[in-house]
Design a protein around this motif. Sequence first.
Motif, short mmCIF file in Angstrom:
data_model
loop_
_atom_site.label_atom_id
_atom_site.label_comp_id
_atom_site.label_asym_id
_atom_site.label_seq_id
_atom_site.Cartn_x
_atom_site.Cartn_y
_atom_site.Cartn_z
N GLN A 146 0.96 -1.11 0.30
CA GLN A 146 -0.36 0.10 0.46
C GLN A 146 1.59 1.52 -0.55
OE1 GLN A 146 -2.20 -0.48 3.45
NE2 GLN A 146 -4.83 -1.77 2.10
N LEU A 147 2.24 1.19 1.32
CA LEU A 147 2.85 2.43 0.93
C LEU A 147 2.80 2.45 -0.60
CD1 LEU A 147 4.46 2.15 4.49
CD2 LEU A 147 3.06 4.24 3.44
N ASP A 148 4.45 1.72 -1.27
CA ASP A 148 4.58 1.92 -2.25
C ASP A 148 3.49 2.40 -3.67
OD1 ASP A 148 6.05 1.16 -4.80
OD2 ASP A 148 5.05 -0.65 -5.19
N PHE A 149 2.01 1.68 -3.63
CA PHE A 149 1.24 2.34 -4.32
C PHE A 149 1.00 3.80 -4.04
CE2 PHE A 149 -3.69 3.77 -4.56
CZ PHE A 149 -3.83 3.81 -6.47
N LEU A 150 0.89 3.96 -2.84
CA LEU A 150 0.58 5.56 -2.48
C LEU A 150 1.83 6.57 -2.69
CD1 LEU A 150 -0.96 4.81 0.66
CD2 LEU A 150 -2.02 6.23 -1.03
N ALA A 151 2.99 5.94 -2.95
CA ALA A 151 4.19 6.66 -2.77
C ALA A 151 3.69 6.62 -4.90
CB ALA A 151 5.68 5.82 -2.83
N CYS A 152 3.71 5.97 -5.63
CA CYS A 152 3.18 6.21 -7.03
C CYS A 152 2.90 7.17 -7.47
CB CYS A 152 3.47 4.61 -7.47
SG CYS A 152 4.77 3.57 -7.86
N PHE A 153 1.95 7.48 -6.85
CA PHE A 153 0.20 7.93 -6.81
C PHE A 153 0.26 8.58 -6.40
CE2 PHE A 153 -3.78 10.00 -5.85
CZ PHE A 153 -4.11 9.98 -7.08
N ALA A 154 1.43 9.39 -5.43
CA ALA A 154 1.48 10.98 -5.51
C ALA A 154 3.27 11.01 -6.28
CB ALA A 154 2.38 10.38 -3.19
N GLY A 155 3.58 10.91 -6.21
CA GLY A 155 5.03 10.87 -7.86
C GLY A 155 4.35 11.33 -9.41
N TYR A 156 3.49 10.59 -9.50
CA TYR A 156 2.26 10.64 -11.00
C TYR A 156 1.96 12.33 -10.53
CZ TYR A 156 -0.45 9.01 -14.70
OH TYR A 156 -0.22 9.85 -16.55
N ALA A 157 1.35 12.10 -9.33
CA ALA A 157 0.57 13.66 -9.29
C ALA A 157 1.11 15.54 -9.16
CB ALA A 157 -0.50 13.05 -8.62
N ALA A 158 2.19 14.47 -8.63
CA ALA A 158 3.12 15.73 -8.26
C ALA A 158 4.00 15.56 -10.24
CB ALA A 158 3.64 15.51 -7.71
N GLY A 162 5.55 10.78 -15.97
CA GLY A 162 4.14 11.40 -17.39
C GLY A 162 4.22 12.50 -17.85
N GLY A 163 5.03 13.34 -17.82
CA GLY A 163 5.48 14.55 -18.13
C GLY A 163 4.54 15.94 -17.15
N GLY A 164 4.12 15.63 -16.21
CA GLY A 164 3.21 17.28 -15.76
C GLY A 164 2.36 16.24 -14.63
N PRO A 165 1.12 17.57 -13.98
CA PRO A 165 0.55 16.92 -13.19
C PRO A 165 -0.53 17.05 -14.63
CG PRO A 165 0.90 19.39 -12.98
CD PRO A 165 1.98 18.81 -14.26
N LYS A 166 -1.54 15.19 -13.45
CA LYS A 166 -2.67 15.01 -14.24
C LYS A 166 -4.15 15.41 -13.69
CE LYS A 166 -0.05 13.68 -18.40
NZ LYS A 166 0.44 14.74 -18.91
N ALA A 167 -3.77 14.78 -12.30
CA ALA A 167 -4.60 14.74 -10.92
C ALA A 167 -5.60 16.19 -11.22
CB ALA A 167 -3.91 15.19 -10.23
N ARG A 168 -5.29 17.07 -12.70
CA ARG A 168 -6.45 17.66 -12.40
C ARG A 168 -6.47 18.55 -13.92
NH1 ARG A 168 -3.19 22.91 -9.58
NH2 ARG A 168 -1.39 20.99 -9.74
#
Length: 181
Positions: A146-158, A162-168
């Motif tokens: 779960q920590l690995d998943f959250l760290a990957c998601f936070a890195g992707y959102a930040a 992937g080239g930039g923020p995709k959460a917004r």
Amino acid sequence: DGAMRAKGFVGMTEQIFAIRPGVSGYLDTARLAFTRTTEQVFEFVEGVRAEHGLGAKDLTVRYTQRRGFFLVLPRRAADALPPRFTRLPCKSGAHVASPELGALSARAASAARSCYALSEACLEELVAELGAHLPAIRALGEAVGQLDFLACFAGYAAGKRGGGPKARPEILPDPAGGAPP
């Protein structure tokens, strides 16, 4: 059992020495017997080489589960060996055995069986000891996942991946001054 293993003597040796020394005194003693027997086989082969003037390439030793230890040499060299060496069937070259190699093979196989049994006993003890801790180990593995998943998601959102923020969502400019197309 599910792991890939080497065949023949190398595979047998890998299994015998799979558990580190010092875990079981009986296992260490059985390994010592196996090692000494193996050394005696190679000393015997060196003696045959010296006695018959054969080089390391001319006379080699092999091991199979069915035959045990046996000598491999060219056909011409096998014809010059004394009758105590018996020829074994083979397609190329000559495979020969002797009573000495047969006795050493039997001793090595006995020592190997002892090592296998003692290794199995050591592994059963380890599994029994770890069995009490399995729920905690499983929970720890899930938490790390779960920590690995959250760290990957936070890195992707930040935007680190992937080239930039995709959460917004990105707001597109109006193509014709606000009129619908």
